[in-house]
Design an enzyme around this catalytic site. Structure first.
Site, mmCIF file in Angstrom:
data_model
loop_
_atom_site.group_PDB
_atom_site.id
_atom_site.type_symbol
_atom_site.label_atom_id
_atom_site.label_comp_id
_atom_site.label_asym_id
_atom_site.label_seq_id
_atom_site.Cartn_x
_atom_site.Cartn_y
_atom_site.Cartn_z
ATOM 1 N N SER A 135 -10.146 134.433 58.789
ATOM 2 C CA SER A 135 -10.140 134.751 60.211
ATOM 3 C C SER A 135 -8.823 134.253 60.798
ATOM 4 C CB SER A 135 -11.339 134.061 60.870
ATOM 5 O OG SER A 135 -11.347 134.256 62.264
ATOM 6 N N LYS A 161 -9.517 139.201 59.104
ATOM 7 C CA LYS A 161 -10.165 139.384 60.416
ATOM 8 C C LYS A 161 -9.186 138.894 61.473
ATOM 9 C CE LYS A 161 -13.785 136.653 62.659
ATOM 10 N NZ LYS A 161 -15.164 136.128 62.506
ATOM 11 N N LEU A 162 -8.909 139.761 62.438
ATOM 12 C CA LEU A 162 -8.016 139.381 63.536
ATOM 13 C C LEU A 162 -8.847 139.037 64.759
ATOM 14 C CD1 LEU A 162 -5.283 142.196 63.374
ATOM 15 C CD2 LEU A 162 -5.286 139.964 62.198
ATOM 16 N N LYS A 163 -8.587 137.888 65.350
ATOM 17 C CA LYS A 163 -9.195 137.573 66.637
ATOM 18 C C LYS A 163 -8.486 138.421 67.687
ATOM 19 C CE LYS A 163 -12.158 134.252 65.722
ATOM 20 N NZ LYS A 163 -13.596 134.425 66.026
ATOM 21 N N ASP A 189 -12.493 140.496 65.804
ATOM 22 C CA ASP A 189 -13.550 139.700 66.444
ATOM 23 C C ASP A 189 -13.111 139.366 67.864
ATOM 24 O OD1 ASP A 189 -15.588 137.996 67.175
ATOM 25 O OD2 ASP A 189 -15.265 136.538 65.560
ATOM 26 N N ASN A 191 -15.231 137.878 70.225
ATOM 27 C CA ASN A 191 -15.955 136.739 70.821
ATOM 28 C C ASN A 191 -16.312 136.976 72.282
ATOM 29 O OD1 ASN A 191 -14.058 134.982 68.615
ATOM 30 N ND2 ASN A 191 -16.242 134.493 68.693
ATOM 31 N N GLU A 214 -16.418 142.799 65.888
ATOM 32 C CA GLU A 214 -17.418 141.746 66.019
ATOM 33 C C GLU A 214 -17.567 141.305 67.472
ATOM 34 O OE1 GLU A 214 -16.557 138.653 63.192
ATOM 35 O OE2 GLU A 214 -17.920 137.220 64.108
ATOM 36 N N ASP A 239 -22.444 138.696 66.292
ATOM 37 C CA ASP A 239 -22.366 137.286 65.907
ATOM 38 C C ASP A 239 -23.161 136.502 66.959
ATOM 39 O OD1 ASP A 239 -21.614 134.602 65.585
ATOM 40 O OD2 ASP A 239 -19.469 134.957 65.538
ATOM 41 N N LYS A 263 -24.491 133.434 60.610
ATOM 42 C CA LYS A 263 -24.095 132.032 60.550
ATOM 43 C C LYS A 263 -25.405 131.254 60.514
ATOM 44 C CE LYS A 263 -19.789 132.514 63.131
ATOM 45 N NZ LYS A 263 -19.167 132.368 64.462
ATOM 46 N N GLY A 291 -18.348 131.747 59.651
ATOM 47 C CA GLY A 291 -17.950 130.347 59.532
ATOM 48 C C GLY A 291 -17.653 129.767 60.896
HETATM 49 O O1 OSB Z 1 -16.569 133.915 66.053
HETATM 50 O O2 OSB Z 1 -16.635 133.859 63.957
HETATM 51 C C1 OSB Z 1 -16.351 133.316 65.022
HETATM 52 C C2 OSB Z 1 -14.577 130.001 64.358
HETATM 53 C C3 OSB Z 1 -15.159 129.192 65.321
HETATM 54 C C4 OSB Z 1 -16.062 129.741 66.187
HETATM 55 C C5 OSB Z 1 -16.410 131.101 66.089
HETATM 56 C C6 OSB Z 1 -15.840 131.895 65.110
HETATM 57 C C7 OSB Z 1 -14.884 131.342 64.256
HETATM 58 C C8 OSB Z 1 -14.155 132.116 63.253
HETATM 59 C C9 OSB Z 1 -13.557 131.374 62.085
HETATM 60 O O3 OSB Z 1 -13.935 133.296 63.338
HETATM 61 C C10 OSB Z 1 -14.444 131.370 60.890
HETATM 62 C C11 OSB Z 1 -14.025 130.349 59.864
HETATM 63 O O4 OSB Z 1 -12.946 130.508 59.267
HETATM 64 O O5 OSB Z 1 -14.772 129.380 59.620
HETATM 65 MG MG MG Z 2 -17.429 135.796 65.523
#
Ligand code: OSB
Ligand code: MG
Length: 370
Positions: A135, A161-163, A189, A191, A214, A239, A263, A291
């Site tokens: 990520s 995976k690109l935020k 992702d 969020n 995501e 998620d 998760k 994660g």
């Molecule tokens: O949205 O998946 C998520 C990390 C912290 C909180 C939320 C997320 C994430 C990640 C990183 O995307 C996942 C990882 O490398 O553990």
């Molecule tokens: Mg996520």
């Protein structure tokens, strides 16, 4: 089993590079480990959330109170303490899935150690190693992003995976596609950073052949995600909105998602994660293990989940070196794009006493109350 003692160890591990998402920037993994002692064996777990409730409603200080005042007394009151008996005993406490997962996982670890059984065996895992995705946080510039992606691909990560967030979405996806090609398994992702009013904009991502998008919209807004999915070719993956198997059943029935990021912490623990995996598999919905930048204590059990047969997409379970210069356990090392599934009883790993001592910033006994 009978609960003899439970203690919390607050740990703080600096991240190798800041991790920026649409909800904030993390520079260290600041959390607690839960260590329980029973008459049969000891168990370990890691609380998955952060000091601030920005990813989800739970947070460190709140979880400590919930575990100490509401969960542990219920666990201690059980005549025979087993993982199977724990979840119904905790059900009266509303929500707090991540806190419940921390207690349940520590207990499950102890129980499985007492039986000499690895978590992967208990869950029904079918792989000895699992492919690792990574990520990648939001960066200040596209060249910086491309450098990071190039480095991760050189290390062997099999999926990127690109935020994303408004203002950092189409351009980074286009840049990564142009540089690394159409064949690269790529997903994004958000969020929860968008609303349904952004649907036309998000449709621009359809041309890039992403594996999934995501949690684009608000947490728990299954209806809006279903409406968005109708307008997108890219599969929506949930998620934050999935807190238990019931949510997963609703989301699948509504076509609010076509993929699920499991998760275990977010859904209250490994048995519920396994139920979501099974439910999704029965509907032909692919899942993968997410994660939360875990130390080795949280990563080890996630690798067991990632080895289930329905986890057909690479997860966010990256190697220790992606996060930390030094982990609190023996590091998980990427080999050939894969991480090994632990084979020792329970979660299959222990904190290294020396590293644990150096990373521990506070230690408090939660049970019995002193
Ligand atoms: O949205 O998946 C998520 C990390 C912290 C909180 C939320 C997320 C994430 C990640 C990183 O995307 C996942 C990882 O490398 O553990
Ligand atoms: Mg996520």
């Amino acid at each position: 089993m009978r609960l003899e003692r439970a203690e919390l160890l607050h740990v703080a591990l600096p991240l190798i590079t800041p991790f920026r998402t649409s909800f904030g920037t993390m520079t260290s993994k600041d959390t607690f480990l839960l260590h329980i002692v029973t008459d049969r064996a000891e168990g370990w777990s890691e609380f998955a959330a952060d000091p601030e409730p920005l990813y989800c409603s739970e947070f460190l200080a709140g979880a400590e109170i919930v575990i100490r005042d509401f969960l542990l007394p219920r666990a201690a009151a059980l005549r025979t303490l087993t993982t199977a008996a724990l979840a119904p005993a905790l059900a009266a406490v509303k929500g707090h899935e991540l806190a419940k997962a921390a207690l349940e996982t520590a207990l499950l670890d102890a129980e499985l150690r007492a039986h000499g059984m690895p978590l992967a065996t208990f869950l029904g895992s079918v792989h000895e190693r699992v492919p690792a995705g990574v990520s990648v946080g939001i960066k200040d510039s596209l060249p910086e992003l491309l450098d990071d992606v190039e480095r991760y691909l050189a290390e062997g990560y099999v999926r990127i995976k690109l935020k994303i967030e408004p203002g950092w979405d189409v351009a980074p996806v286009r840049a990564v596609r142009e540089r690394f090609g159409e064949a690269l398994p790529l997903q994004v992702d958000a969020n929860t950073a968008y609303t349904l009013a952004d649907a036309e904009h998000l449709r621009k991502l359809d041309e890039f052949g992403l594996l999934l998008i995501e949690e684009p919209l608000e947490e728990n807004n299954l209806h809006a995600h279903a409406r968005l999915q109708r307008r997108l070719a890219t599969p929506v993956c949930l998620d934050e909105s999935i807190h238990n198997a019931r949510d997963a059943a609703s989301a699948i029935a509504m076509d609010a998602c076509r993929v699920i990021n499991i998760k275990p912490a977010r859904v209250g623990g490994y048995p519920e994660a396994r139920r979501i995996h099974d439910l999704a598999a029965a509907h032909g919905v692919p899942v993968w293990c997410g994660g939360m930048l875990e130390t080795g204590i949280g990563r080890a059990p996630n690798l067991a989940l990632a080895a289930l047969p329905g986890c057909t997409l690479p997860g966010d379970t990256s190697a220790s070196g992606r996060y930390f210069a030094e982990d609190i356990t023996e590091p998980f090392v990427l080999r050939d794009g894969h991480l090994p599934v632990p084979t020792a009883p329970g979660i299959g790993i222990d904190p290294l006493p020396d590293a644990l001592a150096r990373f521990t910033t506070a230690r408090r006994q939660l049970y019995p109350r002193t």
